[in-house]
Design an enzyme around this catalytic site. Structure first.
Site, short mmCIF file in Angstrom:
data_model
loop_
_atom_site.label_atom_id
_atom_site.label_comp_id
_atom_site.label_asym_id
_atom_site.label_seq_id
_atom_site.Cartn_x
_atom_site.Cartn_y
_atom_site.Cartn_z
N GLU A 187 40.01 46.72 44.07
CA GLU A 187 39.00 46.18 43.16
C GLU A 187 39.46 46.26 41.72
OE1 GLU A 187 35.44 45.80 40.66
OE2 GLU A 187 36.85 47.45 40.71
N ASP A 214 39.79 52.48 45.47
CA ASP A 214 40.86 52.59 44.47
C ASP A 214 40.27 52.97 43.13
OD1 ASP A 214 39.67 49.97 44.24
OD2 ASP A 214 41.38 49.33 43.02
N1 BES Z 1 32.51 49.31 38.43
C1 BES Z 1 33.14 48.24 37.75
C2 BES Z 1 32.24 47.04 37.56
C3 BES Z 1 31.13 47.19 36.55
C4 BES Z 1 31.38 47.80 35.33
C5 BES Z 1 29.91 46.67 36.83
C6 BES Z 1 30.36 47.89 34.40
C7 BES Z 1 28.90 46.74 35.90
C8 BES Z 1 29.12 47.37 34.69
C9 BES Z 1 34.39 47.79 38.50
O1 BES Z 1 35.09 48.81 39.11
C10 BES Z 1 35.34 47.16 37.51
O2 BES Z 1 35.85 47.85 36.69
N2 BES Z 1 35.55 45.86 37.61
C11 BES Z 1 36.54 45.19 36.85
C12 BES Z 1 36.87 43.91 37.57
C13 BES Z 1 38.11 43.22 37.11
C14 BES Z 1 39.34 44.05 37.31
C15 BES Z 1 38.23 41.90 37.84
C16 BES Z 1 36.03 44.91 35.45
O3 BES Z 1 34.83 44.66 35.23
O4 BES Z 1 36.84 44.98 34.51
ZN ZN Z 2 36.27 49.85 37.59
#
Ligand code: BES
Ligand code: ZN
Length: 458
Positions: free
Chosen positions: A154, A89
């Site tokens: 996610e 997604d």
């Molecule tokens: N790819 C990111 C996670 C991430 C971002 C890891 C920057 C390390 C550095 C992931 O897709 C994401 O955006 N996660 C969300 C999770 C939330 C919706 C629970 C986030 O970090 O905002």
């Molecule tokens: Zn993200």
């Protein structure tokens, strides 16, 4: 590694790019109901692709939300089992007018691929599918057992994945989880990330009257929810950037001196960082460096505010309502549920009786950290060095991948974060991009990873 595998990876670059372009073209925006059918179609496309890659038992598995796609290859008895996790997604694309090329038409400019999902996470997860394919197509086998689980929620906080993992524990049993969904420290500086922040997300709604009011007739008689909201938010942090919610820092694991030293040794150019962000000045919790603030300290942020008249011109009105979306990034060993409870109690305390308050918990996720002495981390470091001709640096990250903590608790498996993005990747923003050297180098490194893991005993 078998030279035919390396050769195939080096000579298939344009095909990889064509296939990724088709994957990206399916607008699997999990947050928007109008894209629910696209999100499902994307799961179907992936399942077909995973079968073509040579994975077995490929299935699209329904959840109460968007489906999970699963596939495996378990024909290496005695070898370790690796679970590859990623998400198909993507985030919404607005503001659309700021994209240089259409978000779902992957476009290469200066060796970077621009598109929604290019790095987060379609491009990064695709790396592992292509490395598995290279091994399977050229040698008919893998040095490891592989399971692949790709989720479609996610970006909305994985509301159904914890339960899915609890329900499918046996099918997901593994020795190590490999995730590519994070940036490298810098373009061309391969990295292994050993810590992620957690999250606690809320919506606050205030109501001061049944309808908007004439600010002349009623101004002075009632509380203005926009103003009350601003006053409440102002009480969440002090001037030094410390969060004022009582108990907020109780479980924060402090940085060790060694970690602080190691962060300092990373090639971090604060001036350039500030410039790249277009920020007049950097700002954060006193007593901590920028890397410490973003990787190892919790924060309180306002993600959105809505109230009153925001159109052109002026309108004399007292808004009936005000709304804020807020979230707190958490670090080990803060617990999202406990923090959510502390926040709710504090927000109720600082809300005056002159407004009705509604506090809605949205989603949360646990922070995560792993030890660097883990043999799988060492295997990944060797593979990265083989794939990129450069040893990785060790980082933490400020973002969250909440499921990583669940893999540890439910599957008792460590996770290796094999991040292939860049800090300027524009994830969640217009003009998201993936560096193509990272994409191709990542495929090679992933192909090396299986042999390095096969040599490892957990
Ligand atoms: N790819 C990111 C996670 C991430 C971002 C890891 C920057 C390390 C550095 C992931 O897709 C994401 O955006 N996660 C969300 C999770 C939330 C919706 C629970 C986030 O970090 O905002
Ligand atoms: Zn993200």
């Amino acid at each position: 590694m078998n030279p035919a595998v390396v050769d195939s990876i080096l000579t298939s670059r344009s095909r990889y790019l064509d296939e990724l372009t088709r994957f990206i073209a399916i607008p699997s925006v999990s947050a928007l109901p109008e894209h629910a059918a696209d999100t499902r179609a994307c799961a179907g496309w992936l399942a077909d692709h995973m079968t073509a890659v040579g994975l077995q038992n490929v299935r699209v598995i329904d959840t109460p939300g968007h489906p999970v796609v699963y596939g495996d290859w378990l024909n290496a008895p005695g070898a370790p089992t690796v679970l590859f996790y990623g998400h198909y997604d993507v985030q919404p694309v607005d503001p659309l007018d700021q994209w240089v090329s259409p978000p779902f038409e992957a476009t290469v400019r200066d060796n970077e691929l621009f598109a929604r999902g290019a790095t987060d996470d379609k491009g990064q997860l695709f790396v592992h599918l292509k490395a598995l394919e290279a091994h399977l197509s050229k040698t008919g086998t893998l040095p490891i057992n592989a399971r692949v689980i790709l989720e479609g929620e996610e970006e909305i906080g994985s509301p159904n994945l914890d339960q899915f993992i609890r329900d499918h524990k046996a099918e997901l049993a593994c020795d190590v989880v490999v995730v590519s969904d994070s940036p490298m420290f810098e373009k061309g500086v391969p990295s292994i990330c050993y810590g992620l922040r957690g999250l606690s997300y809320f919506q606050i709604d205030l109501r001061g009257s049944t309808t908007d009011l004439h600010s002349g007739s009623f101004g002075g008689a009632v509380a203005n929810p926009a103003f009350v909201l601003a006053q409440m938010l102002a009480q969440m942090k002090d001037r030094g950037g410390h969060v004022k919610i009582p108990g907020f820092y109780d479980d924060v694991r402090e940085l060790t001196e060694r970690e602080r030293e190691e962060f300092k040794r990373l090639p971090f150019n604060e001036k350039q960082y500030r410039k790249n962000l277009g920020a007049p000045r950097l700002h954060g919790e006193t007593g901590y460096s920028t890397l410490e603030r973003t990787w190892a300290r919790p924060t309180f942020e306002v993600n959105g505010l809505l109230s009153g008249f925001t159109g052109e011109g002026s309108k004399t009105v007292i808004p009936a309502t005000a709304m804020a979306k807020i979230s707190m990034r958490l670090v080990p060993d803060q617990d999202p549920d406990k923090i959510a409870g502390l926040f709710e109690a504090y927000v109720k305390k600082v809300a005056p009786k002159s407004v009705d308050l509604k506090v809605t918990r949205m989603h949360g996720g646990k922070p995560w950290m792993t030890g660097l002495d883990n043999p799988y981390v060492q295997a990944a470091a060797r593979a990265i060095e083989l794939g990129f001709n450069r040893a990785p640096v060790y980082t933490r990250e400020g973002g969250s991948i909440p499921i990583v903590a669940t893999f540890q608790t439910e599957l008792n498996a460590p996770t290796v974060l094999f991040g292939l993005g860049t800090p300027d990747e524009n994830a969640h923003a217009p003009n998201e991009k993936l560096d193509l050297d990272h994409f191709y180098g990542g495929i090679l490194a992933s192909a090396y990873l299986y042999e390095e893991i096969a040599k490892t005993r957990g």
